[in-house]
Every structure is written in C-alpha cells, then in structure tokens.
Design a protein around this motif. Sequence first.
Motif, PDB file in Angstrom:
ATOM      1  N   MET A 160      -7.296  -3.483  -0.702  1.00 46.44           N
ATOM      2  CA  MET A 160      -6.663  -1.739  -0.076  1.00 46.44           C
ATOM      3  C   MET A 160      -7.859  -1.700   1.389  1.00 46.44           C
ATOM      4  O   MET A 160      -9.095  -2.852   1.144  1.00 46.44           O
ATOM      5  CB  MET A 160      -7.132  -0.984  -1.161  1.00 46.44           C
ATOM      6  CG  MET A 160      -6.590   0.490  -0.844  1.00 46.44           C
ATOM      7  SD  MET A 160      -7.542   1.981  -1.280  1.00 46.44           S
ATOM      8  CE  MET A 160      -7.582   1.463  -2.659  1.00 46.44           C
ATOM      9  N   GLN A 161      -6.842  -1.518   2.136  1.00 45.98           N
ATOM     10  CA  GLN A 161      -7.526  -1.913   3.948  1.00 45.98           C
ATOM     11  C   GLN A 161      -7.401  -0.632   3.523  1.00 45.98           C
ATOM     12  O   GLN A 161      -6.992   0.614   3.928  1.00 45.98           O
ATOM     13  CB  GLN A 161      -6.346  -2.783   4.485  1.00 45.98           C
ATOM     14  CG  GLN A 161      -7.388  -3.293   6.120  1.00 45.98           C
ATOM     15  CD  GLN A 161      -6.128  -3.913   6.829  1.00 45.98           C
ATOM     16  OE1 GLN A 161      -5.164  -4.363   6.350  1.00 45.98           O
ATOM     17  NE2 GLN A 161      -6.688  -3.552   7.751  1.00 45.98           N
TER      18      GLN A 161
ATOM     19  N   ARG B  19      -8.225   2.753   6.727  1.00 51.84           N
ATOM     20  CA  ARG B  19      -7.198   3.013   7.871  1.00 51.84           C
ATOM     21  C   ARG B  19      -7.942   3.063   8.714  1.00 51.84           C
ATOM     22  O   ARG B  19      -9.386   3.738   8.848  1.00 51.84           O
ATOM     23  CB  ARG B  19      -6.425   4.068   7.459  1.00 51.84           C
ATOM     24  CG  ARG B  19      -5.050   3.595   6.313  1.00 51.84           C
ATOM     25  CD  ARG B  19      -3.529   4.507   7.206  1.00 51.84           C
ATOM     26  NE  ARG B  19      -3.853   5.329   6.507  1.00 51.84           N
ATOM     27  CZ  ARG B  19      -2.784   6.461   7.049  1.00 51.84           C
ATOM     28  NH1 ARG B  19      -2.296   6.495   8.440  1.00 51.84           N
ATOM     29  NH2 ARG B  19      -2.695   7.291   6.308  1.00 51.84           N
TER      30      ARG B  19
ATOM     31  N   LYS C 153      -7.076  21.779  10.408  1.00 54.70           N
ATOM     32  CA  LYS C 153      -6.469  21.079   9.433  1.00 54.70           C
ATOM     33  C   LYS C 153      -7.421  20.640   8.011  1.00 54.70           C
ATOM     34  O   LYS C 153      -6.204  20.112   7.035  1.00 54.70           O
ATOM     35  CB  LYS C 153      -6.920  20.099  10.130  1.00 54.70           C
ATOM     36  CG  LYS C 153      -5.642  19.355  11.186  1.00 54.70           C
ATOM     37  CD  LYS C 153      -5.481  18.051  11.479  1.00 54.70           C
ATOM     38  CE  LYS C 153      -4.432  17.730  12.862  1.00 54.70           C
ATOM     39  NZ  LYS C 153      -3.687  16.898  13.161  1.00 54.70           N
TER      40      LYS C 153
ATOM     41  N   ILE D 231     -10.007  17.112  -3.631  1.00 55.61           N
ATOM     42  CA  ILE D 231      -8.108  16.585  -4.320  1.00 55.61           C
ATOM     43  C   ILE D 231      -8.025  14.601  -3.231  1.00 55.61           C
ATOM     44  O   ILE D 231      -8.601  14.179  -3.035  1.00 55.61           O
ATOM     45  CB  ILE D 231      -7.193  17.159  -4.887  1.00 55.61           C
ATOM     46  CG1 ILE D 231      -6.537  17.314  -2.808  1.00 55.61           C
ATOM     47  CG2 ILE D 231      -7.583  18.506  -4.920  1.00 55.61           C
ATOM     48  CD1 ILE D 231      -5.500  18.410  -3.100  1.00 55.61           C
ATOM     49  N   ALA D 232      -7.949  14.630  -4.848  1.00 56.54           N
ATOM     50  CA  ALA D 232      -7.345  12.859  -4.443  1.00 56.54           C
ATOM     51  C   ALA D 232      -6.273  12.276  -2.997  1.00 56.54           C
ATOM     52  O   ALA D 232      -7.563  11.671  -2.643  1.00 56.54           O
ATOM     53  CB  ALA D 232      -6.562  12.128  -5.552  1.00 56.54           C
ATOM     54  N   PHE D 233      -5.604  13.117  -3.065  1.00 53.02           N
ATOM     55  CA  PHE D 233      -5.149  12.629  -1.407  1.00 53.02           C
ATOM     56  C   PHE D 233      -5.524  13.736  -0.341  1.00 53.02           C
ATOM     57  O   PHE D 233      -4.912  13.808   0.118  1.00 53.02           O
ATOM     58  CB  PHE D 233      -2.982  12.280  -1.428  1.00 53.02           C
ATOM     59  CG  PHE D 233      -3.231  13.993  -2.362  1.00 53.02           C
ATOM     60  CD1 PHE D 233      -2.570  15.500  -1.604  1.00 53.02           C
ATOM     61  CD2 PHE D 233      -3.169  13.671  -4.041  1.00 53.02           C
ATOM     62  CE1 PHE D 233      -2.279  17.156  -2.158  1.00 53.02           C
ATOM     63  CE2 PHE D 233      -2.699  15.494  -4.355  1.00 53.02           C
ATOM     64  CZ  PHE D 233      -2.094  16.519  -3.933  1.00 53.02           C
ATOM     65  N   SER D 234      -7.384  13.971  -0.262  1.00 56.54           N
ATOM     66  CA  SER D 234      -7.354  15.004   0.566  1.00 56.54           C
ATOM     67  C   SER D 234      -8.368  14.361   2.027  1.00 56.54           C
ATOM     68  O   SER D 234      -8.033  14.764   3.174  1.00 56.54           O
ATOM     69  CB  SER D 234      -8.685  15.658   0.125  1.00 56.54           C
ATOM     70  OG  SER D 234      -9.337  15.141  -0.157  1.00 56.54           O
ATOM     71  N   VAL D 235      -8.134  13.168   1.823  1.00 55.97           N
ATOM     72  CA  VAL D 235      -8.784  11.968   2.884  1.00 55.97           C
ATOM     73  C   VAL D 235      -7.820  11.065   2.760  1.00 55.97           C
ATOM     74  O   VAL D 235      -6.725  10.679   1.849  1.00 55.97           O
ATOM     75  CB  VAL D 235      -9.427  11.641   2.035  1.00 55.97           C
ATOM     76  CG1 VAL D 235     -10.986  12.677   2.890  1.00 55.97           C
ATOM     77  CG2 VAL D 235     -10.633  11.854   0.609  1.00 55.97           C
ATOM     78  N   ASN D 236      -7.938   9.941   4.337  1.00 60.00           N
ATOM     79  CA  ASN D 236      -6.751   9.792   4.084  1.00 60.00           C
ATOM     80  C   ASN D 236      -6.991   7.746   3.798  1.00 60.00           C
ATOM     81  O   ASN D 236      -5.435   8.290   2.784  1.00 60.00           O
ATOM     82  CB  ASN D 236      -7.202   8.862   5.477  1.00 60.00           C
ATOM     83  CG  ASN D 236      -6.851   9.268   6.585  1.00 60.00           C
ATOM     84  OD1 ASN D 236      -5.840  10.491   6.198  1.00 60.00           O
ATOM     85  ND2 ASN D 236      -6.729   8.619   8.037  1.00 60.00           N
ATOM     86  N   ASP D 237      -8.121   7.507   2.744  1.00 63.63           N
ATOM     87  CA  ASP D 237      -8.081   6.524   1.223  1.00 63.63           C
ATOM     88  C   ASP D 237      -8.202   7.450   0.258  1.00 63.63           C
ATOM     89  O   ASP D 237      -9.197   7.915  -0.023  1.00 63.63           O
ATOM     90  CB  ASP D 237      -8.941   5.547   1.720  1.00 63.63           C
ATOM     91  CG  ASP D 237      -8.890   4.899   2.238  1.00 63.63           C
ATOM     92  OD1 ASP D 237      -7.749   4.278   2.975  1.00 63.63           O
ATOM     93  OD2 ASP D 237      -9.855   4.349   3.534  1.00 63.63           O
ATOM     94  N   ARG D 238      -7.459   7.347  -0.842  1.00 57.41           N
ATOM     95  CA  ARG D 238      -7.239   8.252  -1.657  1.00 57.41           C
ATOM     96  C   ARG D 238      -8.683   7.878  -2.639  1.00 57.41           C
ATOM     97  O   ARG D 238      -9.441   6.733  -3.383  1.00 57.41           O
ATOM     98  CB  ARG D 238      -6.735   7.453  -3.320  1.00 57.41           C
ATOM     99  CG  ARG D 238      -6.510   8.246  -4.145  1.00 57.41           C
ATOM    100  CD  ARG D 238      -4.849   7.937  -5.056  1.00 57.41           C
ATOM    101  NE  ARG D 238      -4.760   8.621  -6.135  1.00 57.41           N
ATOM    102  CZ  ARG D 238      -6.002   7.677  -7.718  1.00 57.41           C
ATOM    103  NH1 ARG D 238      -6.288   7.376  -7.577  1.00 57.41           N
ATOM    104  NH2 ARG D 238      -5.813   9.099  -8.462  1.00 57.41           N
TER     105      ARG D 238
ATOM    106  N   GLN E   6      -6.711  19.575   1.404  1.00 52.43           N
ATOM    107  CA  GLN E   6      -6.837  18.720   3.005  1.00 52.43           C
ATOM    108  C   GLN E   6      -7.885  18.635   3.997  1.00 52.43           C
ATOM    109  O   GLN E   6      -8.603  19.419   4.126  1.00 52.43           O
ATOM    110  CB  GLN E   6      -6.337  18.944   3.933  1.00 52.43           C
ATOM    111  CG  GLN E   6      -5.447  18.564   4.965  1.00 52.43           C
ATOM    112  CD  GLN E   6      -4.177  18.469   5.686  1.00 52.43           C
ATOM    113  OE1 GLN E   6      -3.183  18.370   5.193  1.00 52.43           O
ATOM    114  NE2 GLN E   6      -4.430  18.957   6.752  1.00 52.43           N
ATOM    115  N   ALA E   7      -8.830  17.068   4.181  1.00 49.22           N
ATOM    116  CA  ALA E   7     -10.578  17.288   4.803  1.00 49.22           C
ATOM    117  C   ALA E   7      -9.902  17.000   6.176  1.00 49.22           C
ATOM    118  O   ALA E   7      -9.153  15.835   6.155  1.00 49.22           O
ATOM    119  CB  ALA E   7     -11.074  16.491   3.742  1.00 49.22           C
TER     120      ALA E   7
END
Lengths: 272, 257
Positions: A1-2, A4, A63, A96-103, A145-146
């Motif tokens: 995984m790279q 972002r 945001k 939560i898992a998708f609140s940041v760019n990398d899960r 969302q962070a």
Amino acid sequence: MQARTGRGFGIKVMTMGGNSNVKLISDDGIRVDGRKVDELRPIRIEAGVLKRADGSAYVEFGKNKVLAAVYGPRECHPRHMQNPAKAIIQCKYNMIAFSVNDRKRPGPDRRSVEISKIISEAFEYVVFTENFPRTSIDVYIEVLQANAGTRCAGLTAASVALADAGIPMKDLVPAVAVGKVNDQVVLDLQKEEDNFGQADLPIAIIPRTGEVLLLQMDGHMTRAEFDQAIEMGVGACKRIYDLQKDALARRYSVEKSEEDQLEEAPAETQEG
Amino acid sequence: MARAVMSEIKKDHIHKLLAKGRRVDNRAWDEFRPITIQPGYIETAEGSARVKIGNTDVLVGVKMAIGAPFADTPNKGVLSTNAELIPMASPNFESGPPDENSIELARVVDRGIRESQMVDLEALCIEPEKEVWIMFTDIYVLDYDGNLFDAAFLGAIAALNNVMVPAKANDRGDDYPLPIQHMPISVTAVQIENSILVDPTLDEEKVAEARLTVTTDENGDLRAMQKGLAGAFSLEQIYKCVETSQRLGNDLRKLIG
C-alpha cells in the motif's frame, strides 16, 4: 500500500519542527484556504442529533466532521472502576476507518487512548460528578472525517452533547488548536498547515472563569509566540462558546406554534 | 451486545395493534420508514454514503488500497467488509473487537455485494498474482433503531456506487469509477405472531420471532438470503418475503441513482 501525498502539495507528511520552507501564508497574510491568521474555519454545531443517546452533538470545523454521544450517568462497568463518592467520566475518542486518507485499522491505538484520557480529565473538572456517585458518564467521540484539530472539534462536540444529556456542569467547554506556520502564529490549523507547520497547541478553556482544561503543545515556539498563541486560542474559544450556546438554544427553544401544539396533544413518550 | 430489555406494556401494545392489522407507527406491513441517502458524505473516503431509515443512522465508507490478490483468484480484486456497532449507537453496544452481531451484519452485507457480482472484480486487477485493488468497505452504525441489515446494505451499495479508484495518486494511470455490473438491494422482514413486517423498528425487532433478509438484483433474481433469530417461517411466509423484496427492491433501487 502506498501512502497518498498531501493534497495539492505533492509532498509527503513530515513531523513538526522543520520544513517551514513550504509557503502556506501569502505576503499579505492570507492562508492556503483564504483565511486570515486569526480566523477560524466555518464552524457548525448541532445539538441532539441522535435518537438513542442520552445526549448528542454534531460539529464541523471546516472539513472536520465529528459526532459525539453521551450515555449516563449509568451503572459503571467494569465495577471496580466505580467511585463511591462521584461519577467517573469515560471518554472514548475514535477515528473511523475512512476518516483519513490511508485507511485506519478500526479500534483504539496509542494516540486515541491518550486523547480519550485528556478529554475525560478535562470534563472531570466541569461536570458535577459528586451528584452521581458510583456511576459512569460515557462520552463517545467519533471522527467521521479528519482535517486537523479533531480533538478540539471532538471536545467541543462532547461538551454540547453533555449539556444535551442534561448533565449539570460548571460551563460548556470550547476548544481550538493554535499553531505556527511560516514563523507566524495562526489559529485553527487545517490539514496542510498541520502537516507542514512548526507547532501545534490545542487548548480548551472554561469561558466563564478563564481556567484552562486542556493544553498540549508540540513543535517549537518562542515565549512571545506562546503568549500570542494563548491569547489567540482563548479569544477563539469564546467565539466557539457562543456557537455552542446557540446550538443548544436552537435545540431547545420552543416556537409559539409548537407551544400550542404541545398543549393540545401531549407528545407521546417513547423510549428505546 | 446485551440482549435489550423490553417492557411488557410495549410488547402488549405491539401485539394488540398487530391483532388489528396495525403497526406502532401506522405503517403498512410492507412499508419502509422514510429513507434518506447522502452519497459522497465523507471526502477522505473513495466512496461513502450516510443512510437513514427512520431513526436508524448508518455511515458507510470505502477505501481502496493496493495489495496482493488471494492465491486462488490471482486476477481479481479483493472485497473486504467490516461492520462496527459502536457504543454511540445504542446503550447496549460495547466497544471492543467485533461481536457476533457485527460479524453477521458485515457478512450478510458482504454476501449481497459479492454474490450479486455487483463489482467487476477482474477489472480491479492491476497485475495478475502481484497487484490488485482491495476494497475496504467499513460500516459504522451511528444510531440504532432497528433494521441494520437494510440500512447497512443501502449504505454499502450507495458508497460503492460513487467510488473513484484513486489510480492517479498511486501512479497506476487515471482515476476511474468502480466497474458496477449489478445493483442488488436487500429487504428485511420480521415475523411477529404470524404477521410479516418489513423494515422493523427496534421495538418490533425486540418482539420478533424470526427475521429474513432477501437480496435481489435488478432482474428480480435472488442473490443472497439470511434467516435470523430463534423462530421459524412457513414456506408461504418465505415466498411472501421474496416477492416483497423483489417488489420493494425496485423502488429502493431508484433511490441509488
């Protein structure tokens, strides 16, 4: 995984203290998102957004999207944590898992454990815990969302949620982060500024007394910068405080027409 | 999750109304509560949706990551579904590793997506045996007032439906939407005293004897099912649930756009 890269900047995230060569404030003092150095992001606060919780609140700081819920005072689990003299406050801050760019892998990590602890301690001081011996007041903060400053947004939301739950407190608690970017003290860092900034200083106060309930700092600030940051943070907290009060007023004010309705037909009580 | 307590008065109330063919909130037996879907609710996710069915509130997000395929499917992307019943959503939810309820929820949603071949997994292969896209679908229950299965499923398909694969940020060409082949929809009903009730509220779930989730695709074909709780259904009731799912599925599918 790279990983972002930081949006719009194309540079990997780095730690505080260095890298002030990324230009984040224009020569006439305007930041990347168009704000002035002492300007807050647009803030939205809503009280009483969840049905099942005893109290709840939703907060947006720019945001950031944060939801807080309060349950209690209720029986304290685990039992050995009970205090025969007062309630304990158990705050759980979670991203939560998708609140940041990398899960983010679900579940607590060291950072969230620390944040949960300092927020619990902050509320311990303002809540009249001695009114509710042996109980627990559970505060759940979920960062949906962070975008930097989530602990401050979370604390701001949790405070409104505690009030929404009808828990007696000395005052509402607003919080904000002040930082240092391009050698300037700036209010309410957003993500790019937080990633490339030189310092970060979250602060929460009791507006009525001016007492400080939460204070952290990392990075590098001179004494003069520190004084300026505190002044800026306290001033901003008072503005956020007004928004907190406004959210509660909106939640609980009864319009004339509603008042009439209430008299005609008593609302059906329904509990979960 | 501790089994929720239910007052006898409320139980009686539900049963008495049902004897007259009514529900607590005056809905028809095959009527959903008001549904709102907010797609793209979270910017940090590659796809997301917040779904409310009545007071039940669920947030679903999809993150895409590059990883290795499973050895038995070297040219297919990977689907991973996870559900969190966070303590915010109910006084009976506790934090900690997923319990049987959240595992069942995640698996039923996963099955509906997987078995319907909603997403063309082969189109998510970057290099066979080496690199494929992994779709992490995370379901968070924010407020629990019954029928998590349908709320989570609607959230999951709405979130997948607006995913942009972040190829560019990962140096794998241009971004593209997920290759969606089918649009499955789940409809859940419970049985209370031989009545079938679609989209149960929490109170109805608490008195329900059995639960059935039926997932159908846009052709009305069956794609996944899950029976839950201790009671039993008659065959007629099963057929009734299947027909209802096909019929309501067509209406719900229009909400996804």
